[in-house]
Motif scaffolding. Structure first.
Motif, PDB file in Angstrom:
ATOM      1  N   TYR A 220     -25.084 -23.323 -18.911  1.00  0.00           N
ATOM      2  CA  TYR A 220     -25.169 -23.952 -17.594  1.00  0.00           C
ATOM      3  C   TYR A 220     -26.593 -23.900 -17.060  1.00  0.00           C
ATOM      4  O   TYR A 220     -26.841 -24.279 -15.918  1.00  0.00           O
ATOM      5  CB  TYR A 220     -24.209 -23.295 -16.599  1.00  0.00           C
ATOM      6  N   ALA A 268     -16.339 -28.557 -12.634  1.00  0.00           N
ATOM      7  CA  ALA A 268     -17.476 -29.266 -12.036  1.00  0.00           C
ATOM      8  C   ALA A 268     -18.678 -29.124 -12.954  1.00  0.00           C
ATOM      9  O   ALA A 268     -19.205 -28.034 -13.148  1.00  0.00           O
ATOM     10  CB  ALA A 268     -17.775 -28.711 -10.658  1.00  0.00           C
ATOM     11  N   THR A 270     -22.658 -30.145 -14.025  1.00  0.00           N
ATOM     12  CA  THR A 270     -23.931 -30.574 -13.431  1.00  0.00           C
ATOM     13  C   THR A 270     -24.812 -31.106 -14.539  1.00  0.00           C
ATOM     14  O   THR A 270     -24.456 -31.065 -15.730  1.00  0.00           O
ATOM     15  CB  THR A 270     -24.625 -29.401 -12.724  1.00  0.00           C
ATOM     16  N   ASP A 271     -25.961 -31.561 -14.145  1.00  0.00           N
ATOM     17  CA  ASP A 271     -26.891 -32.093 -15.138  1.00  0.00           C
ATOM     18  C   ASP A 271     -27.430 -31.010 -16.050  1.00  0.00           C
ATOM     19  O   ASP A 271     -28.023 -31.292 -17.100  1.00  0.00           O
ATOM     20  CB  ASP A 271     -28.062 -32.792 -14.431  1.00  0.00           C
ATOM     21  N   HIS A 272     -27.302 -29.723 -15.695  1.00  0.00           N
ATOM     22  CA  HIS A 272     -27.850 -28.643 -16.503  1.00  0.00           C
ATOM     23  C   HIS A 272     -26.856 -28.119 -17.532  1.00  0.00           C
ATOM     24  O   HIS A 272     -27.223 -27.299 -18.370  1.00  0.00           O
ATOM     25  CB  HIS A 272     -28.307 -27.493 -15.585  1.00  0.00           C
ATOM     26  N   HIS A 273     -25.621 -28.540 -17.480  1.00  0.00           N
ATOM     27  CA  HIS A 273     -24.665 -28.111 -18.494  1.00  0.00           C
ATOM     28  C   HIS A 273     -24.965 -28.838 -19.795  1.00  0.00           C
ATOM     29  O   HIS A 273     -25.124 -30.066 -19.813  1.00  0.00           O
ATOM     30  CB  HIS A 273     -23.236 -28.421 -18.046  1.00  0.00           C
TER      31      HIS A 273
END
Length: 1648
Positions: A220, A268, A270-273
């Protein structure tokens, strides 16, 4: 607890509507519990021991009736009780212990799934596929998985409840990846990611990298500590871990991988996963200060790309260095500065990523739509979708385009997210968004999208539809998922009961038990006259809770998936301004105003929008707290206008398109009907009735203009049947008062108190006719009965195929009422029955026109045959079995109404009926008796055996067709036959033996067990008994009604006719005792009916009573004996004698003996004793002659029975049987009626054995007997004067004239009272005689019969009959020249005491044509050999006179000789034709050759011949096939006379051969061969040599000598003519003829 309460109320009244068929097998068996076993004589095997032991004594001795035991006497039978008390007592007895539910005894109509039934859709659940249970320890055990395995873990490792013990070894589910798309909506939360490393290519990488493994992590963030513990662990490892490794591939720089890494995705993202892949080289030999694993490369995959989950096949470049900071937001394909890559940044690592998620659609169109709706709810602008940035000012256009683009999305994700998608579209309809301060109306776009989506599902998933075309996915959505969106954000639901807005509400219940209406609790009572008015309102909680239920948060034990509700839904409402749009109102509006393809799409799936609208209306009523409001005020007028317009336009579509789009119109029709059915529960009933009337008007106006209206009429029937399936159908029809209505589904304040006007205030006629007042007051029932009347109308064109459909509709309605516990009270059920009183009139008007009652026979089979004949035009288009089933279904409805209707109302109506109408009703009851006659246990067994045999034969043929060479097919069939013999649990034959698996379908058993047959017989017996008791009840009402009228005679005659018919059928003992009681009361009240008016029915009654007097059941005998005794007594009291009954009883017994196969004189003897006992105990008549007359009658019947036993003993001896019948008939010489009866019995026996000539003679004798008495009764010149008229037909007929001088007069009471002692009876007998003569080939006799008939028809001016007769005469005369063969005759002599009366008797037997001596010898030898024993019987082979002194007295001898008709010379002048020589034959001859020394044959000069001439007592053909020889004459011929006779015979053969035209060469050669051949022994040459070579010395022989010479002269002349003819004669015969001529000339024969 709330769910339990809801479940209790859901089905409280739904199962009482007609949609729930009460006659399902299980339900019907429940209703049939406790049925008594009815006793039928046909099922009872009488105890024949006592009868058998006394049979010989009874037959051979005079039985003393006074020493026998009578049956039980009926109490108080001889008392003088008033008729009213008798009727009251009979009624009480008849109505006690009756079965209340008639339809429980009658099977449901054989039809497909009823149109009004809708099945409950399945609860939405996840797809499990073909699951297998794998048990792996030391061995692997694979078997089909059970539906609910215990201790189960989901693919997410969640425990499935119930899971009581966590220490038990679990069963883990493995997620399936189906090869094809699976169209199942998401119903559980699932968010899984599967990673499949496939291959790596480090061939071009520098350095040591050979033993490679890959580490997979879900991150993440970029920091190594950001690895998430979401990777599922393997067995014996923690459930989740932060990393997973592939297996090490030894010494391979380009390894392939085969691992699957399962990851639990966070909700949920995010762009960092991202997924991080780290590649290691693993040292095989660890060196000091050197790590075991050395990282050799890195790559990654970002999880989100433009907001969408990134999945699929990837070929990734591999970095040699650790990725830099913030790398996770970029793809590895992006060349980051300063990084080193393997093989110049080429893709060297292949990996596949697969997601199984209920959060990520993985479809761009769906993603865009959901993203825009989410942004709208959260008011987050701008919105980034892919490369697009959508600002608020262009959001409206993008939203509309995304809605229209939903049709371009893939079907599989649309189905997976169907529930959410429809929820969002509905939300857009109900709560239009506010964009840039403006309310945007998206109702039309959303409606179009919904119509498009559901049509797409319908077309592509056609296998997921029920019988009405309802897609199961959509039905499940409405039923379980849809709820009305909360129009007030951030507030709990305003409805009572405290159910908050976060609850996921259940939809309306449409189930198999209550298909079409709402699951509303009927806890209120309606007012007495209008269901729109409430009685006592109660809390509406129960009503709403029956249609609203919370979602389960776990899977139930039957594996139905839960619908987990999140809190996000209410949050989505916060971004919208509250509006007051209601979904059902907006839906109706959009549907009305739509056009084009959208309207067509909505029509295709109208059911979806209708059900959605109804559920929205109910939710609105609950949450707006309007359930207690008046029905007229529940919905605004504009909405009701929209509904009216919608219903009207859809009805128009049905009418205009039913011939083009048949399938679509059928679905539309049923959908509209279900919608109106639902509206009856929630809207004003008057308004809904107007809608129904609107539909009816449009259909009716179209029907009048159609030439073939059957299709449209069928649609209207379906429509009406669904409407009438409402559980409050009875209440909606406003039945009469005194009916306590059931609880109202929803009360109203708009109706008056009371149901409707009282019975006494109505005109009786209006209650029984489909009058305007009736149809206005009872609207739905009026429609149903009107449909029935129209379709059953014989003049209705084009509606022949709808009989079954409309009858089934009425049947199902009445069956539902019958089983409804709300109407169990008899008074309440009587009011319900009043709704169907016009049904009686409808059936009375239509059925008699469809069925001819004039020729009704006592046999049910014959009734059916008559019916089929009448329905011939109908049967050409349907199945005969359906016709019979329809008839029974219709008549059972009639009986139900008669059973439950108020008797006083029926009686008043019967009073108003005309004589013709009452007789029609009695004809209907007559037909009911036949249709519901008990079949008998034997019939059920026979039907079962025939069905089973047929099924076995078909299976054998199928297997034979399948079996080829040894292979899989043959192996399969052999396994199915059980030849492999493996046990149930064996796995080796599971592949073939599908019957061993749990998914085997239960096919219907064709072979029924004994218990099932017994149960069928039990039900049929109770149905027959109850149906006949209802008929008996109705007859009693008719009798009470007409007893005071002037025209009672004809009606009472019809009543008696029905009673007699029921007695003739197979009835139970219970019914018969009530029937006899009614009969006794009827005769007691109207004795003149039988003894003055209905003489034929008096005869029938005597026959029926006597038949039951011989019953094997003592109860039946007791009642029959009592009825017969009272009949005698009442006849005696009228005229101090009972001559009529005496004659009729004697005739009945005679007829019974002659026709009944199961007649038992032992039981009749007991009944005779019972009658004697009544006569002895009757104190009032003891001083009269009545007891003596009864005794005389009983003794006379006893004598008939004595002959009956003898007849039974000789059933297999047809000649002796006919002789006995002949003797009985002769004994009735002074009783013309009885003699006629026995003559007809003999005619019947002859016809059975195809002795048509003898049958015709019996009928001629019968006609002569009738003519004798008719000539005494009335003097009509055209009638025959007596037997003399029939002399030309038969000389035997003069014996019937003996009775004319007797003391018996036809004017006496009881004499010549039968139907045959009339002119019509005489004509009928003669016509039957002519027909029998014609079948016998005696056409000349047919002419003589018609000579008697023609004057009668001429006198009556009956041209039609005369035309028929002359046509038959023409046909008969045309057949006279044809080849005919009549009987063959044999002399049969009986010798020996074994034969009894036949000892030393000689008869001439008439046998069929061309019967050989060996045939009759074999028949008689076989019969008497079986009777006396083969060692006792001997057949005398010769025809010589029998010397009885030389016979063994312990043996029986038969002598059989062929005889020929014998005629004197003068007779031959009149007997010219073949018929003349074979008719009226009394003299027969046979020849016996002998010699003086005792030998049968010798030389010519010593051969004598004995000619025996027999004379019979009557001429053949006679009413018997054997006649006694009364005279015997013998003529001895000397040898020369024998020679003369032989030569005359040869001369006749030559003459016959020469006179044939054209000549027959073969016959000529045969005749010549027999006459002149040298090989012929004792030929003409030998005869001439013996008798003509010398002049005889005895002057007495001169005459014979000259006569023989003349014979030779004639003989030679004949064959001389033959030789000189043009016929071809063989050369050898010519030489032999020449030799014969020379021989005769040499002996001086030809000199003459």
């Amino acid at each position: 607890m709330l769910k339990m309460l809801l479940k209790c109320f859901v089905f409280r009244y739904h199962k009482l509507g007609t949609g729930f068929n009460p006659n399902t097998l299980d339900k019907q068996k429940e209703r049939q519990k406790g049925l008594p076993k009815q006793v039928f004589e046909s099922d009872e095997a009488p105890d024949g021991n006592s009868y058998h032991d006394e049979q010989v004594i009874w037959a051979c001795s005079i039985f003393d009736l006074k020493n026998s035991l009578p049956d039980a006497l009926l109490p108080n039978l001889l008392d003088r009780t008033p008729n009213e008390e008798i009727d009251h007592h009979n009624e009480d007895q008849r109505k006690s212990n009756r079965h209340k539910e008639l339809f429980a005894l009658h099977p449901a109509p054989d039809e497909e799934e009823p149109i009004e039934r809708l099945s409950i859709p399945e609860v939405p659940k996840e797809h499990f596929g073909q699951r297998l249970l794998v048990k792996s320890q030391l061995k692997i055990d694979i078997s089909p998985a059970p539906e609910n395995p215990h201790y189960c873990l989901t693919p997410e490792l969640l425990q499935v409840k119930l899971y009581p013990d966590s220490r038990v070894r679990p069963t883990r589910e493995i997620l399936e990846f189906p090869a094809r798309d699976v169209y199942v909506p998401n119903t559980t939360y699932r968010n899984l990611l599967y990673v499949y490393p496939q291959s790596l290519n480090f061939a071009n990488r520098q350095g040591s990298a050979r033993n490679i493994t890959v580490k997979v992590q879900f991150m993440y963030g970029e920091d190594p500590s950001n690895a998430m513990p979401v990777i599922f662990g393997k067995s014996s490892c923690p459930e989740f871990s932060k990393e997973a490794y592939t297996a090490v591939v030894y010494h391979n720089r380009s390894p392939d991988f085969h691992e699957e890494i399962k990851i639990k995705l966070p909700a949920a993202l995010t762009d960092h996963h991202h997924l991080l892949f780290t590649f290691y080289h693993v040292s095989c030999q660890q060196k000091q200060n050197t790590p075991l694993e050395t990282p050799v490369g890195y790559t990654w995959i970002p999880m989100l790309q433009n907001g969408r989950l990134k999945t699929g096949q990837f070929c990734l470049p591999v970095s040699l260095e650790k990725p830099p900071q913030a790398y996770s937001v970029l793809s590895p394909e992006v060349p980051l500065p300063g990084m080193k890559w393997v093989d110049n940044h080429k893709g060297v690592f292949n990996v596949e990523v697969v997601a199984v998620s209920s959060l990520h659609t993985q479809d761009p169109y769906l993603d865009k739509f959901f993203a825009l709706v989410h942004a709208l709810d959260e008011h987050m602008f701008p919105v980034r979708i892919g490369d697009m940035r959508i600002m608020e000012n262009n959001l409206e256009n993008e939203l509309k385009s995304s809605i229209s683009a939903l049709n371009s999305s893939q079907l599989e994700p649309v189905v997976r997210f169907l529930h959410l998608l429809l929820d969002k579209l509905i939300l857009l309809v109900v709560r239009p968004p506010v964009i840039a301060g403006q309310i945007v109306n998206l109702g039309q776009a959303s409606f179009e999208a919904m119509a498009s989506i559901i049509n797409r599902l319908h077309k592509n998933l056609d296998g997921n539809q029920d019988q009405h075309g309802r897609n199961s996915l959509l039905a499940s959505y409405i039923y379980y998922v849809f709820r009305l969106p909360n129009t007030y954000p951030n507030s709990p639901s305003p409805g009572p009961g405290g159910l908050g807005g976060s609850v996921h509400y259940a939809t309306m219940a449409r189930s198999a038990v209550r298909p079409a209406s709402l699951n509303l609790n009927r806890s209120r009572s309606l007012s007495n006259s209008n269901p729109d008015i409430s009685g006592t309102p109660t809390s509406p909680d129960d009503e709403v809770r029956s249609i609203i239920g919370s979602k389960a948060t776990d899977r139930s034990c039957n594996r139905m998936s839960s619908h987990t509700e999140t809190s996000s839904f209410l949050q989505t409402l916060t971004g919208r301004l509250p509006t007051k749009k209601l979904f059902h109102e907006e839906l109706a509006l959009q549907w009305v105003v739509c056009s084009g393809s959208v309207r067509e799409a909505a029509l295709q799936q109208a059911w979806f929008f209708f059900e959605l609208m109804v559920k929205s209306m109910v939710h609105h009523l609950y949450f707006a707290d309007k359930l207690d409001a008046s029905r007229k005020n529940r919905f605004p007028e504009r909405f009701m206008d929209d509904v009216t317009a919608l219903v009207s336009t859809i009805a128009g579509d049905i009418v205009s398109r039913f011939q083009k789009d048949t399938e679509m119109v059928e679905r539309l029709n049923t959908s509209l009907a279900f919608f109106l059915n639902d509206l009856l529960s929630i809207m004003d009933r008057g308004f809904v009735f107007v809608l129904i009337k609107t539909c009816y008007k449009q259909v009716s106006s179209k029907l009048y203009s159609l030439t073939n209206p059957s299709n449209l009429a069928s649609l209207r029937l379906d429509f009406l049947r669904i409407i009438c399936s409402h559980e409050h159908y009875v209440t909606l029809n406003l039945p009469c008062s005194l009916l306590t209505p059931p609880a109202s589904p929803s009360p109203s304040v708009s109706s008056s108190s009371g149901f409707s006007t009282n019975v006494q205030d109505q005109k009786i006629a209006n209650m029984f006719e489909l009058s305007v007042p009736f149809r206005q007051q009872h609207y739905l029932a009026g429609l149903v009965l009107t449909e029935l009347a129209v379709i059953l109308d014989p003049d209705a064109e084009g509606l022949f195929g709808l009989h079954k459909k409309v009858i089934n509709m009425v049947h199902n309605l009445l069956s539902s009422h019958d089983s409804d516990p709300r109407y169990a009270d008899p008074q309440v059920k009587a009011r319900v029955a009043m709704l169907y009183l016009p049904l009686i009139g409808v059936i009375m008007e239509t059925v008699p026109q469809l069925y001819d009652f004039t020729g009704i026979s006592y046999s049910v089979l014959w009734v059916y045959v008559q019916l089929l004949t009448k329905f011939e035009h109908f049967l050409s288009r349907t199945n005969s079995v359906d016709v019979l089933s329809c008839l029974r279904s219709l008549l059972i409805c009639l009986l139900w109404v008669l059973k439950n209707a108020d008797e006083s109302v029926l009686q008043k109506w019967f009073t108003d009926l005309s004589v013709l109408q009452l007789n029609r009703l009695l004809d209907l009851l007559y037909l009911c008796v036949s249709c519901f006659e008990y079949k008998g246990k034997k019939v059920f067994e026979r039907m079962n055996s025939l069905t089973f045999k047929k099924s076995k034969d078909m299976r054998a043929k199928l297997e034979e067709a399948i079996l080829g060479s040894i292979g899989a097919r043959q192996e399969m069939v052999r396994r199915s036959r059980g030849q492999l013999g493996n046990a149930f649990g064996s796995q080796e034959n599971l592949r073939w033996r599908k019957d061993m698996t749990h998914w085997r379908q239960n096919t219907e058993k064709l072979d029924k067990s004994r218990a099932e047959i017994e149960h069928e017989a039990l039900i049929d017996g109770n149905l027959a008994t109850e149906a006949n008791l209802i008929i008996l009840d109705t007859l009693e009402i008719v009798v009470q009604t007409v007893s005071v009228t002037e025209s009672k005679e004809s009606i009472l005659g019809g009543v008696l006719k029905v009673l007699l018919h029921s007695m003739a059928c197979n009835q139970s003992a219970l019914y018969l005792q009530h029937c006899f009681a009614t009969q006794r009361a009827l005769v007691s009240k109207f004795p003149e009916l039988l003894f003055e008016e209905e003489t034929e029915q008096c005869a029938d009654l005597c026959l029926r009573l006597l038949r039951h007097c011989s019953s094997s059941i003592s109860t039946i005998r007791s009642h029959a004996s009592a009825s017969l005794y009272l009949l005698m007594r009442q006849n005696f009291e009228i005229g101090n004698n009972f001559a009529r009954v005496k004659m009729q009883v004697t005739m009945s017994l005679s007829s019974l003996v002659g026709t009944s196969q199961n007649f038992n004189e032992e039981f009749l003897r007991r009944s005779l004793k019972t009658i004697l006992t009544y006569a002895e105990e009757d104190l009032e008549l003891r001083e009269t002659t009545f007891p003596d007359q009864v005794q005389d009658l009983v003794f006379n019947l006893h004598m008939i029975l004595s002959d009956t036993v003898k007849m039974k003993e000789h059933q297999e001896d047809p000649e002796m049987l006919i002789d006995l019948m002949y003797r009985i008939a002769k004994g009735y010489q002074n009783s013309p009626d009885l003699r006629l009866t026995w003559l007809q019995n003999m005619a019947g026996k002859h016809s059975e054995r195809s002795n048509h000539a003898e049958s015709a003679q019996c009928l001629v004798h019968s006609a002569a007997l009738v003519a004798e008495y008719l000539s005494m009764l009335e003097d009509r010149k055209y009638l025959p004067v007596g037997c003399v008229t029939f002399q030309n037909i038969s000389s035997n007929v003069l014996e019937e004239s003996a009775v004319s001088d007797d003391v018996v007069s036809p004017d006496e009471e009881g004499i010549c009272s039968g139907k045959y002692f009339t002119e019509a009876g005489l004509v009928g007998l003669l016509e039957q005689a002519a027909a029998s003569f014609s079948m016998a080939g005696m056409y000349e006799a047919v002419n003589e019969v018609y000579k008697v008939l023609i004057p009668i028809h001429e006198a009556n001016r009956d041209a039609k009959k005369l035309s028929t007769i002359h046509g038959k005469l023409q046909e008969a005369f045309s057949k006279i020249d044809g080849k005919r063969m009549f009987g063959t005759y044999f002399r049969v002599g009986f010798y020996g005491t074994k034969f009894g009366d036949l000892d030393e008797q000689e008869f001439v037997y008439k046998e069929p044509a061309i019967t050989k001596l060996a045939e009759i010898s074999h028949r008689l030898e076989g019969f008497y050999g079986e009777r006396f024993g083969e060692d006792v019987l001997e057949v005398i082979k010769d025809s010589n006179p029998v010397d009885k002194c030389k016979l063994d007295p312990n043996k029986a001898y038969i002598q059989i000789t062929y005889v020929e008709p014998y005629f004197d010379t003068y007779e031959m002048k009149d007997r010219i034709t073949y018929f003349d020589k074979n008719y009226n034959l009394r003299r027969f001859m046979y020849c016996t050759p002998f010699t003086l020394d005792g030998r049968a044959h010798g030389e010519l000069h010593e051969q004598f011949k004995r000619k025996t001439i027999l004379t019979t007592s009557h001429a053949f053909p006679y009413i018997k096939t054997r006649i006694n020889v009364i005279h015997k004459e013998e003529i001895i011929l000397t040898p020369i006379e024998v020679a003369i006779e032989d030569m005359q015979k040869k001369t006749q053969e030559l003459a016959f051969a020469t006179h044939q035209d054209p000549a027959d060469p073969k016959m000529l050669q045969m005749v010549l061969q027999g006459s002149v051949g040298t090989t012929v022994n004792q030929g003409p040459l030998e005869v001439a040599q013996v008798f003509l070579s010398e002049i005889p010395n005895d002057p007495k022989l001169f005459r014979h000598h000259n006569k023989l010479r003349l014979c030779f002269k004639d003989f030679t002349k004949r064959y001389g003519v033959l030789l000189s003819s043009s016929c071809q004669v063989p050369l050898l015969l010519l030489h032999q003829a020449g030799a014969l001529t020379q021989g005769l000339s040499g002996r001086g024969v030809l000199m003459l």
